[in-house]
Design a protein around this motif. Structure first.
Motif, mmCIF file in Angstrom:
data_model
loop_
_atom_site.group_PDB
_atom_site.id
_atom_site.type_symbol
_atom_site.label_atom_id
_atom_site.label_comp_id
_atom_site.label_asym_id
_atom_site.label_seq_id
_atom_site.Cartn_x
_atom_site.Cartn_y
_atom_site.Cartn_z
ATOM 1 N N ASN A 117 0.861 -1.169 0.000
ATOM 2 C CA ASN A 117 0.000 0.000 0.000
ATOM 3 C C ASN A 117 0.906 1.230 0.000
ATOM 4 O OD1 ASN A 117 -1.711 2.082 0.503
ATOM 5 N ND2 ASN A 117 -2.644 1.191 2.338
ATOM 6 N N PRO A 118 0.900 2.007 -1.092
ATOM 7 C CA PRO A 118 1.852 3.117 -1.160
ATOM 8 C C PRO A 118 1.634 4.184 -0.077
ATOM 9 C CG PRO A 118 0.359 3.159 -3.053
ATOM 10 C CD PRO A 118 0.130 1.873 -2.342
ATOM 11 N N TYR A 119 0.413 4.276 0.418
ATOM 12 C CA TYR A 119 0.184 5.268 1.478
ATOM 13 C C TYR A 119 0.969 4.885 2.741
ATOM 14 C CZ TYR A 119 -2.551 9.202 3.396
ATOM 15 O OH TYR A 119 -2.938 10.414 3.905
ATOM 16 N N GLN A 121 3.711 3.307 2.775
ATOM 17 C CA GLN A 121 5.124 3.586 2.531
ATOM 18 C C GLN A 121 5.411 5.070 2.616
ATOM 19 O OE1 GLN A 121 5.843 1.665 -1.245
ATOM 20 N NE2 GLN A 121 6.485 -0.142 -0.140
ATOM 21 N N MET B 93 2.531 10.238 -3.472
ATOM 22 C CA MET B 93 3.083 8.891 -3.288
ATOM 23 C C MET B 93 3.924 8.461 -4.470
ATOM 24 S SD MET B 93 -0.372 7.060 -2.137
ATOM 25 C CE MET B 93 -1.359 7.774 -0.858
ATOM 26 N N TYR B 96 6.872 6.307 -4.346
ATOM 27 C CA TYR B 96 6.716 4.944 -3.830
ATOM 28 C C TYR B 96 5.990 4.020 -4.797
ATOM 29 C CZ TYR B 96 8.315 7.097 0.394
ATOM 30 O OH TYR B 96 9.080 7.778 1.289
ATOM 31 N N THR B 97 5.307 4.605 -5.768
ATOM 32 C CA THR B 97 4.570 3.765 -6.710
ATOM 33 C C THR B 97 5.449 3.450 -7.908
ATOM 34 O OG1 THR B 97 3.660 5.804 -7.591
ATOM 35 C CG2 THR B 97 2.285 4.568 -6.098
ATOM 36 N N ARG B 124 13.148 8.375 3.336
ATOM 37 C CA ARG B 124 12.313 8.254 4.524
ATOM 38 C C ARG B 124 12.308 9.502 5.383
ATOM 39 N NH1 ARG B 124 10.120 3.259 5.078
ATOM 40 N NH2 ARG B 124 9.190 2.979 3.075
ATOM 41 N N GLN B 266 -1.696 5.315 9.880
ATOM 42 C CA GLN B 266 -1.484 4.316 8.840
ATOM 43 C C GLN B 266 -1.114 2.972 9.460
ATOM 44 O OE1 GLN B 266 -3.061 5.823 5.929
ATOM 45 N NE2 GLN B 266 -1.990 3.974 5.332
ATOM 46 N N TYR B 353 -6.501 -2.054 0.929
ATOM 47 C CA TYR B 353 -5.653 -0.858 1.041
ATOM 48 C C TYR B 353 -6.503 0.392 1.247
ATOM 49 C CZ TYR B 353 -1.687 -3.530 -0.842
ATOM 50 O OH TYR B 353 -0.692 -4.439 -1.041
ATOM 51 N N GLN B 356 -7.570 0.587 4.653
ATOM 52 C CA GLN B 356 -6.465 1.043 5.510
ATOM 53 C C GLN B 356 -6.338 2.563 5.427
ATOM 54 O OE1 GLN B 356 -2.988 -1.048 4.103
ATOM 55 N NE2 GLN B 356 -3.519 -2.927 5.167
ATOM 56 N N ASN B 357 -6.448 3.079 4.195
ATOM 57 C CA ASN B 357 -6.277 4.516 4.008
ATOM 58 C C ASN B 357 -7.476 5.319 4.503
ATOM 59 O OD1 ASN B 357 -3.980 3.683 2.775
ATOM 60 N ND2 ASN B 357 -4.682 4.068 0.693
ATOM 61 N N PHE B 384 -3.290 7.533 -4.100
ATOM 62 C CA PHE B 384 -3.458 6.106 -4.342
ATOM 63 C C PHE B 384 -4.467 5.832 -5.458
ATOM 64 C CE2 PHE B 384 -5.544 2.015 -3.110
ATOM 65 C CZ PHE B 384 -4.509 1.211 -3.506
#
Lengths: 454, 480
Positions: A117-119, A121, B93, B96-97, B124, B266, B353, B356-357, B384
């Motif tokens: 899940n990129p969020y 990360q 993001m 990260y994608t 990070r 998160q 996901y 989660q978000n 996302f």
């Protein structure tokens, strides 16, 4: 006297609240870390089962053609995290720690990512290293920013001066009390890590602890220098916080932006394209054109017959190899770029303490780019040895049943020895000493009088 | 009203006089230039590179000679993700994608090569984009510049004098909030100019990007956010006993809202809704796939039944008598079933996901920072759902590619295998150029608004709440 001051400090309400908050956050970070380890362990078990099931099924389904069977079979190569990774997850939640490969072309497989899940990360992990690197400095700042100015602002400074004898002794005493508390907190969290995660008591944990202690002492030196400048509480707080923003947020982020712009990794994409074209165009090319470079790469296989009337998988795997061989240049260039990034980052890190500590902690825990690079290199070696094991069987179309399939279980990557952290932490140590010494000089020069500045 | 104006003017006059503001503003300008430049260079290099690679991939696709369509289904294609122009403002993001995916028959590949995968770990620490400057750093600057306003007046007794002259505490808070907000707009100005220049420097903005509409919305949301931040700073200053307490409180708020909460939420999200890892996922997909059968396996029961029914329907005894290529038909069926299974699993995963978000999304009601960040990422096409949009697009293209090749096979390939040294079965290369290239489109503004409804509602509520906050602080704060 010292003990009295100590218990006085410990007993104050705000200090108690701060310590409790940090303990709670620390424990949460340990649970996040151990959950990460559990997830990794679950992945290892899943891939182990998957590999076994797939081998069993495919061996049953394709019992007569070794070449076709090997099209399907996959072999796992695992970078099992050290328990210490729970304390410094680093890049390990982004990088693939399990490679699950066929003996076909490597370049088309080894950069496959996991499912993330990129969020998650983006926000990053609240692991212990984050608590130490980001939050501990704030605790230190909160403890220290007004140790002297408060006395001055409340009018108790002249009284203290007379009682303590020397202003220097007074400040050293106060700071040492706070240092003991912060180090105590660190020690408790590390001890809890041994219980909760659990992290084994070994030299790596010792290196991790020493690095953390050094980093904490560094922030005390920064605080001491700012205190010595004797600004008002508010200005001291602003200055210390600016240091924090600069060192923990802006500095590393700017370096990262620079590295990204300086070394763009376009070779990654061209590797991707070249390996596809390298392989697929061979279907339309003269077969000799494929076999010649293959035999040049692997002269030991030139005695096998590839142009028998029956369809031969040797040509097929030679085409796959061509994809890798044609992408090899770009692949190497890409790895060089990453190495350059790593080296330049280390150079910058000498000047920015949190960066240096971060790189050191992830290196100790084996969760940095360096170890990932090693893993990718080693993956190539693993792929090569698996290939060489099966090539003769494919090329002779050997009996599937003759192979001892039970021996093909996942293999584990072993990292070569980590760096010597004490040497690597030298710049941090030097900075701490310079800051501390400058603090002492300024403090002495200002004498015991407290005059407001700014 | 006049009082408020005077107080706001007074606040600005004092602030402009201080040397500290000059230093802070100079540093701010440097940071804006740095962020604008890196954003611009990342966008232009990456989009140029990716467009070029997409063309290169297309060229090698079209360069294929006459061949069997199934070979082309395996030759496959690539999809490169193009950045939205506003990604220069908010990186979201995107680091990260993944950015590139290989599209082939039978297999859904992962989107690879994220910038994070190439990072030394420094990523990070965060990135410096224009949006980070406005949303994360500017509140800290505003807290610095605003913490002492009312609190110091309280400390040195001037507040009493002001109030004794008939000005209400409400007017003091309003005035200072307004002053601080004007100041924040002065900080926002170079950012807006920088973003505008970034856009103007582009030779061409994608028509479906709606850059101007999205940009104006962004500006509006950022201004609303900065107003909220300004009022919080002044209200905390007014309700604190002294400036030191106000500063500590504000710093605590900033740390909690901007650093600790986003991470913790998160973590909570992924603990409450655990998502399977790659191999758990693959195992589950494979289990379901095995239930369908293997279209490549001639002995497979499902496909044997399929063959019988097809032969029966066409009153044929063998596949040679069928009016179409049976292999192509069988693979089309296999592709349809396997894509269905895979996409169902992927949808399940992505819904996890999203759940989660969702915790972060709803947290916007307690944390405006998260709200503004989510809206900003969505408008900049770097969140996302934008990524999911790309992946859906790529998968739709992959499916279309595979099925087109299967249909070409059904139509043009004979059911009889050629004799040994004869020319292998193939179709003309004009079919390759006839198949369109992958084209990426951006989401509509309407779709984004719908996705971000909770965050938008939260920001509106925060905006309204700020007035209530001023009112209650004025009513309850102790002046003496």
């Amino acid at each position: 006297m010292y003990l009295l001051a100590f218990s006085n400090f410990i007993r104050s309400r705000s200090v108690l609240i701060a310590i409790t908050l940090f303990l709670v956050t620390g424990v949460i970070s340990l649970y996040i870390g151990s959950r990460f380890l559990q997830k990794q362990q679950a992945a290892v078990e899943a891939v182990t089962q998957l590999q076994q099931a797939q081998i069993e099924r495919n061996v049953k389904n394709v019992p007569d053609q070794f070449g076709l069977l090997m099209y399907y079979l996959r072999f796992a190569y695992i970078n099992k995290p050290d328990p210490l990774a729970a304390l410094a997850i680093g890049q390990q939640d982004i990088n693939n720690s399990i490679q699950y490969l066929t003996v076909r072309g490597l370049e088309g497989q080894r950069y496959d990512t996991g499912l993330f899940n990129p969020y998650n990360q983006l926000t990053g992990n609240l692991d212990l290293s984050f608590v130490i690197l980001f939050l501990f400095p704030l605790l230190i700042i909160a403890f220290n920013f007004n140790v002297l100015s408060q006395e001055a602002e409340e009018g108790t400074w002249p009284l203290v001066r007379i009682q303590a004898g020397s202003a220097m002794r007074f400040i050293v005493q106060k700071l040492s009390i706070r240092l003991i508390v912060v180090l105590g907190l660190l020690l408790i969290l590390l001890a809890l890590a041994v219980v909760i995660v659990p992290v084994p008591l070994n030299s790596k944990l010792l290196m991790f602890s020493v690095t953390s202690v050094l980093y904490i002492v560094f922030w005390f030196a920064v605080s001491f220098l700012i205190i010595a400048l004797r600004y008002s509480s508010a200005i001291s707080a602003l200055l210390l916080l600016s240091c924090w923003v600069l060192l923990c947020l802006l500095g590393p982020a700017m370096v990262n932006s620079y590295l990204t712009a300086r070394y763009p990794v376009q070779e990654a994409y061209s590797t991707f394209l070249k390996q596809r074209d390298g392989y697929h165009t061979k279907w339309d090319a003269d077969k000799d054109k494929t076999m010649e470079p293959f035999f040049k790469h692997y002269p030991q296989f030139s005695r096998y017959v590839w142009n028998s009337p029956k369809f031969n998988y040797m040509w097929y795997y030679a085409m796959q190899q061509a994809g890798d061989d044609e992408a090899a240049g770009d692949s190497k260039a890409m790895q060089n770029k990453l190495r350059q990034r790593q080296q330049l980052a280390e150079k910058f890190a000498c000047w920015i303490a949190p960066m240096q500590a971060q790189l050191a902690l992830t290196d100790i825990a084996g969760t940095g780019l360096q170890q990932q690079q090693q893993f990718l290199d080693s993956t190539a070696a693993f792929h090569e040895s698996t290939k060489l094991h099966f090539y003769p069987r494919i090329f002779t179309d050997g009996a599937v049943s003759a192979e001892n399939w039970a021996q093909h279980v996942p293999r584990y990557f072993k990292a070569t020895a980590a760096m010597v952290p004490l040497f690597a932490m030298m710049p941090l140590l030097v900075f701490t000493l310079i800051l501390g010494a400058t603090g002492v000089v300024i403090f002495r020069r200002k004498g015991a009088a407290y005059t407001f500045q700014g | 009203m006049n009082e408020i104006k005077i107080i706001a003017g007074h606040f600005l006059k004092i602030t402009f006089r201080s040397r500290m503001l000059v230093t802070i503003y100079a540093v701010w300008l440097l940071l804006v230039v740095f962020a604008a430049f890196t954003g611009y260079s990342t966008y232009t290099t990456q989009n140029t590179l990716r467009t070029q690679l997409q063309q290169q991939a297309r060229q090698s696709w079209e360069a294929n000679p006459d061949k069997h369509p199934h070979r082309m289904a395996h030759f496959g294609s690539f999809a490169f993700r193009l950045k939205h122009p506003l990604s220069m403002f908010d990186y979201g993001m995107e680091s990260y994608t993944g950015n590139a995916v290989f599209l082939e028959a039978h297999k859904q590949n992962t989107v690879n090569f994220s910038e994070a995968g190439f990072s030394t770990g420094l990523l990070r620490f965060g990135e410096i984009s224009l949006s980070v400057l406005v949303q994360l750093l500017l509140p800290l600057v505003l807290f610095f510049l605003g913490f002492h306003t009312v609190a110091r007046q309280k400390e040195n007794g001037t507040l009493k004098i002001v109030l004794s002259q008939g000005t209400g505490l409400g007017a003091v808070i309003w005035g200072n909030s307004l002053g601080l907000f004007v100041l924040s707009v002065l900080f926002l100005l170079p950012v807006a100019v920088a973003a505008f220049v970034q856009m103007m420097l582009q030779q061409q903005l994608p028509a479906d990007g709606f850059v101007i509409t999205r940009g104006l919305w962004l500006l509006l949301v950022c201004m609303g956010y900065l107003w909220v931040v300004s009022t919080v700073a002044i209200c905390v200053s007014a309700s604190s006993t002294g400036s030191r307490a106000a500063l500590l409180k504000l710093l605590g708020i900033w740390l909690l809202m901007a650093i600790v909460l986003p991470k913790t939420l998160q973590a909570v999200g992924s603990a409450v809704y655990p998502a399977p890892g790659k191999f758990e996922f693959e195992t589950a997909v494979e289990e379901d796939m095995l239930k369908i059968g293997d279209s490549h396996n001639p002995k497979d029961a499902h496909f044997a039944r399929l063959k019988d029914s097809v032969l029966k329907a066409h009153h044929a005894d063998s596949i040679q008598q069928l009016p179409f290529n049976y292999g192509g038909f069988q693979m089309r069926e296999g592709e349809r079933l396997s894509a269905e299974v895979y996409n169902q699993h992927l949808k399940g995963l992505y819904n996890t996901y999203t759940r989660q978000n969702a915790i972060s999304n709803y947290a916007a009601f307690i944390n405006p920072f998260i709200g503004v960040k989510n809206i900003s990422m969505a408008l900049s096409g770097t969140d996302f759902t934008a990524y999911r949009h790309f992946q859906n697009h790529a998968e739709a293209y992959r499916y279309q590619l595979a099925q087109t090749m299967n249909e070409l096979q059904m139509e043009h390939i004979s059911n009889t295998a050629p004799a040994k040294d004869a020319k292998p079965l193939s179709i003309g290369k004009e079919h390759w150029t006839a198949f369109p290239d992958f084209r990426y489109t951006h989401q509509s503004v309407q779709a984004i608004t719908q996705q971000q409804l909770p965050a938008v509602a939260a920001i509106v509520i925060w905006f309204l709440f700020s007035f209530a906050f001023i009112y209650f602080t004025a009513a309850s704060a102790k002046v003496l």
